[in-house]
Design a protein around this motif. Structure first.
Motif, mmCIF file in Angstrom:
data_model
loop_
_atom_site.group_PDB
_atom_site.id
_atom_site.type_symbol
_atom_site.label_atom_id
_atom_site.label_comp_id
_atom_site.label_asym_id
_atom_site.label_seq_id
_atom_site.Cartn_x
_atom_site.Cartn_y
_atom_site.Cartn_z
ATOM 1 N N TYR A 188 0.832 -1.213 0.000
ATOM 2 C CA TYR A 188 0.000 0.000 0.000
ATOM 3 C C TYR A 188 0.864 1.260 0.000
ATOM 4 C CZ TYR A 188 -4.398 -2.565 0.728
ATOM 5 O OH TYR A 188 -5.494 -3.383 0.567
ATOM 6 N N ASP A 189 1.965 1.241 0.752
ATOM 7 C CA ASP A 189 2.887 2.385 0.706
ATOM 8 C C ASP A 189 3.421 2.569 -0.706
ATOM 9 O OD1 ASP A 189 3.212 3.691 3.315
ATOM 10 O OD2 ASP A 189 3.875 1.734 4.017
ATOM 11 N N LEU A 190 3.750 1.457 -1.349
ATOM 12 C CA LEU A 190 4.265 1.530 -2.713
ATOM 13 C C LEU A 190 3.208 2.065 -3.670
ATOM 14 C CD1 LEU A 190 6.411 1.015 -4.847
ATOM 15 C CD2 LEU A 190 5.729 -1.395 -4.884
ATOM 16 N N LEU A 191 1.989 1.555 -3.564
ATOM 17 C CA LEU A 191 0.925 2.019 -4.454
ATOM 18 C C LEU A 191 0.590 3.493 -4.218
ATOM 19 C CD1 LEU A 191 -1.479 -1.066 -4.476
ATOM 20 C CD2 LEU A 191 -0.118 -0.214 -6.391
ATOM 21 N N SER A 192 0.776 3.966 -3.001
ATOM 22 C CA SER A 192 0.444 5.362 -2.704
ATOM 23 C C SER A 192 1.393 6.337 -3.394
ATOM 24 C CB SER A 192 0.471 5.600 -1.185
ATOM 25 O OG SER A 192 1.794 5.574 -0.672
ATOM 26 N N VAL A 193 2.553 5.853 -3.866
ATOM 27 C CA VAL A 193 3.504 6.732 -4.552
ATOM 28 C C VAL A 193 3.778 6.292 -5.986
ATOM 29 C CG1 VAL A 193 4.635 7.356 -2.379
ATOM 30 C CG2 VAL A 193 5.526 5.429 -3.713
ATOM 31 N N ALA A 194 3.190 5.165 -6.407
ATOM 32 C CA ALA A 194 3.485 4.610 -7.735
ATOM 33 C C ALA A 194 2.883 5.434 -8.861
ATOM 34 C CB ALA A 194 2.995 3.174 -7.818
ATOM 35 N N THR A 195 3.570 5.427 -9.982
ATOM 36 C CA THR A 195 3.100 6.099 -11.195
ATOM 37 C C THR A 195 2.286 5.130 -12.048
ATOM 38 O OG1 THR A 195 5.192 7.323 -11.163
ATOM 39 C CG2 THR A 195 3.828 7.494 -13.160
ATOM 40 N N ALA A 196 2.714 3.877 -12.080
ATOM 41 C CA ALA A 196 2.041 2.826 -12.843
ATOM 42 C C ALA A 196 2.422 1.489 -12.210
ATOM 43 C CB ALA A 196 2.454 2.861 -14.312
ATOM 44 N N ALA A 197 1.736 0.417 -12.643
ATOM 45 C CA ALA A 197 1.993 -0.886 -12.021
ATOM 46 C C ALA A 197 1.781 -2.027 -13.015
ATOM 47 C CB ALA A 197 1.080 -1.082 -10.814
ATOM 48 N N LEU A 198 2.558 -3.093 -12.811
ATOM 49 C CA LEU A 198 2.352 -4.370 -13.491
ATOM 50 C C LEU A 198 1.887 -5.327 -12.403
ATOM 51 C CD1 LEU A 198 5.605 -4.527 -15.689
ATOM 52 C CD2 LEU A 198 3.371 -3.520 -16.255
ATOM 53 N N VAL A 199 0.694 -5.913 -12.584
ATOM 54 C CA VAL A 199 0.035 -6.608 -11.491
ATOM 55 C C VAL A 199 -0.422 -8.002 -11.918
ATOM 56 C CG1 VAL A 199 -1.773 -6.439 -9.729
ATOM 57 C CG2 VAL A 199 -0.831 -4.347 -10.740
ATOM 58 N N THR A 200 -0.094 -9.009 -11.112
ATOM 59 C CA THR A 200 -0.607 -10.348 -11.349
ATOM 60 C C THR A 200 -2.089 -10.382 -11.022
ATOM 61 O OG1 THR A 200 1.523 -11.376 -10.871
ATOM 62 C CG2 THR A 200 -0.417 -12.775 -10.665
ATOM 63 N N SER A 201 -2.862 -11.014 -11.888
ATOM 64 C CA SER A 201 -4.320 -11.057 -11.712
ATOM 65 C C SER A 201 -4.699 -11.600 -10.340
ATOM 66 C CB SER A 201 -4.951 -11.942 -12.790
ATOM 67 O OG SER A 201 -6.346 -11.999 -12.623
ATOM 68 N N GLY A 202 -5.632 -10.930 -9.700
ATOM 69 C CA GLY A 202 -6.079 -11.307 -8.367
ATOM 70 C C GLY A 202 -6.585 -10.073 -7.636
ATOM 71 N N THR A 203 -6.659 -10.162 -6.323
ATOM 72 C CA THR A 203 -7.152 -9.054 -5.512
ATOM 73 C C THR A 203 -6.350 -7.781 -5.736
ATOM 74 O OG1 THR A 203 -7.846 -10.635 -3.821
ATOM 75 C CG2 THR A 203 -7.714 -8.342 -3.158
ATOM 76 N N ALA A 204 -5.050 -7.924 -5.989
ATOM 77 C CA ALA A 204 -4.178 -6.752 -6.145
ATOM 78 C C ALA A 204 -4.610 -5.854 -7.299
ATOM 79 C CB ALA A 204 -2.732 -7.197 -6.338
ATOM 80 N N THR A 205 -5.286 -6.409 -8.306
ATOM 81 C CA THR A 205 -5.733 -5.561 -9.418
ATOM 82 C C THR A 205 -6.754 -4.538 -8.937
ATOM 83 O OG1 THR A 205 -7.516 -7.087 -10.114
ATOM 84 C CG2 THR A 205 -5.345 -7.412 -11.092
ATOM 85 N N LEU A 206 -7.647 -4.952 -8.042
ATOM 86 C CA LEU A 206 -8.652 -4.023 -7.516
ATOM 87 C C LEU A 206 -8.017 -3.056 -6.526
ATOM 88 C CD1 LEU A 206 -11.540 -3.087 -7.515
ATOM 89 C CD2 LEU A 206 -12.096 -4.872 -5.843
ATOM 90 N N GLU A 207 -7.082 -3.536 -5.711
ATOM 91 C CA GLU A 207 -6.380 -2.635 -4.788
ATOM 92 C C GLU A 207 -5.658 -1.540 -5.571
ATOM 93 O OE1 GLU A 207 -5.047 -5.313 -1.002
ATOM 94 O OE2 GLU A 207 -4.222 -5.915 -2.938
ATOM 95 N N THR A 208 -5.007 -1.912 -6.654
ATOM 96 C CA THR A 208 -4.291 -0.945 -7.483
ATOM 97 C C THR A 208 -5.255 0.081 -8.061
ATOM 98 O OG1 THR A 208 -2.648 -2.638 -8.024
ATOM 99 C CG2 THR A 208 -2.732 -0.709 -9.454
ATOM 100 N N ALA A 209 -6.419 -0.379 -8.475
ATOM 101 C CA ALA A 209 -7.437 0.524 -9.026
ATOM 102 C C ALA A 209 -7.940 1.506 -7.972
ATOM 103 C CB ALA A 209 -8.605 -0.287 -9.591
ATOM 104 N N LEU A 210 -8.138 1.027 -6.749
ATOM 105 C CA LEU A 210 -8.647 1.896 -5.696
ATOM 106 C C LEU A 210 -7.619 2.957 -5.302
ATOM 107 C CD1 LEU A 210 -10.577 -0.684 -3.466
ATOM 108 C CD2 LEU A 210 -11.486 0.892 -5.177
ATOM 109 N N PHE A 211 -6.346 2.679 -5.547
ATOM 110 C CA PHE A 211 -5.304 3.690 -5.346
ATOM 111 C C PHE A 211 -5.150 4.581 -6.593
ATOM 112 C CE2 PHE A 211 -3.870 1.163 -1.711
ATOM 113 C CZ PHE A 211 -3.396 2.145 -0.846
#
Length: 370
Positions: free
Chosen positions: A247-270
């Motif tokens: 979450y700390d990383l996503l709060s400062v990230a510009t973009a992301a490469l994400v393995t399909s799963g819950t993390a895709t929605l977490e990334t979207a919410l950030f």
């Protein structure tokens, strides 16, 4: 009252921990025993088995480990009978938990299921098994309530627990400094998952995009339940590593490469533009392709009911395609603005925080009514 919770993955451990806190607010004498992880343990549950011991993914991989899984199943059933809880609470992890639901029901133990198995995605007749074996089903996507209505099964829609987790999150103000990251340069977050086999496979592909973006800082969101040596080959390629700080990383990230799963929605919410990645063994993929009944694999697209984020699946997941799609979501990329706008629509569809609180309150209420 006594509660027996079972979560088989890291995300389930997170949501289970918040659920335990909610149950305790409504049942001051609640006792909790669990299969899960550190977060559920910290929330007050007595931990029986850690989810990391049960992390098998893919049809073929599960088949190869049936003996081990069978051993866990026997251990779990015996422990439930010895503990005699007022309710068994199952959290996602369908292959294991649907069997436990049947067992608990046959032994006269109340069964609650939080975060429904994705029966709407494949083998939809499993909905009938859920109706038969689960006393109350608590779903986290609006479309699930309508889906189960087709089977005359009235379920409780409580909202999505990721809102709770993200709302409770406070970014580390010194994260960039602590990790020696330059705030003036783009940060590409790599979220490869939490299972050993997927991490190895996904990072090998994700990191191959790095040479094409010399100004960007590539950072892996690692997890402490996997050996840190697993990430060592990628660190040697100039990729940074943060552990248990997604979450700390996503709060400062510009973009992301994400393995399909819950993390895709977490990334979207950030609101971090992303490319969704998925690759599994050939046999597992062939089976999945025949069974899947939905047009997308990412939760973001399923909720949006369109391709809000690009999904690179199996043979499409190549370093060349990853590079092209990553370029499109970085600043000035062709897809960046539209993807962020689509994220905001997804947020509006999901509603607001409080899923864990609503689910916990309802579970205690239903038990009090017995």
């Amino acid at each position: 009252m006594k509660y027996y919770l079972i979560a088989g993955e890291r995300s389930g451990d997170l949501h289970g921990s918040n659920l335990i806190k909610a149950i305790r607010r409504h049942d001051s004498e609640a006792e909790c025993r669990a299969w899960g992880g550190e977060m559920m343990q910290e929330a007050g549950a007595e931990l029986v088995t850690h989810y990391a011991d049960m992390a098998f993914m893919g049809f073929w991989e599960v088949a190869k480990n049936l003996g081990t899984i069978s051993g866990f199943m026997k251990k779990c059933k015996a422990d439930i009978l010895a503990y005699r809880p007022d309710a068994v609470i199952l959290i996602d992890y369908a292959g294991f938990n649907m069997r436990i639901a049947r067992f608990a029901k046959q032994n006269g133990i109340k069964t609650f299921y939080y975060i429904s198995p994705k029966v709407w995605a494949w083998n939809q007749k499993r909905a009938l098994k859920l109706k038969r074996d689960v006393d109350r089903l608590f779903v986290i996507f609006p479309f699930e309530k309508e889906f189960f209505r087709q089977y005359n099964y009235d379920v409780d829609y409580v909202g999505n627990p990721l809102f709770d987790a993200i709302a409770d999150f406070t970014p580390n103000p010194s994260f960039l400094k602590d990790q020696q990251l330059d705030p003036a340069k783009p940060i590409v977050a790599l979220l490869p998952g939490s299972r050993k086999q997927e991490v190895e496979q996904m990072l090998t592909l994700m990191v191959q995009t790095k040479p094409h973006f010399p100004e960007a800082q590539f950072v892996i969101a690692a997890v402490s339940n996997l050996p840190q040596t697993l990430y060592a080959p990628f660190i040697k390629q100039g990729v940074r590593l943060v552990t248990d700080a997604a979450y700390d990383l996503l709060s400062v990230a510009t973009a992301a490469l994400v393995t399909s799963g819950t993390a895709t929605l977490e990334t979207a919410l950030f609101e971090v533009p992303q490319v969704v990645c998925y690759k599994t063994g050939g046999v597992s993929y062939a089976i999945a392709k025949r069974l899947i009944r939905v047009p997308y694999i990412s939760l973001v697209n399923l909720i949006a009911q369109k391709e809000a984020v690009k999904e690179l699946i199996q043979n499409e997941l190549t370093p060349k395609n990853l590079t092209s799609e990553l370029e499109a979501i970085l600043p000035n990329g062709l897809k960046r603005t539209q993807q962020i706008n689509d994220y905001r629509q997804v947020k509006a569809i999901l509603g607001e925080k409080g899923a864990s609180e609503r689910a916990g309150e309802l579970m205690v209420k239903y038990l009090m009514e017995k």
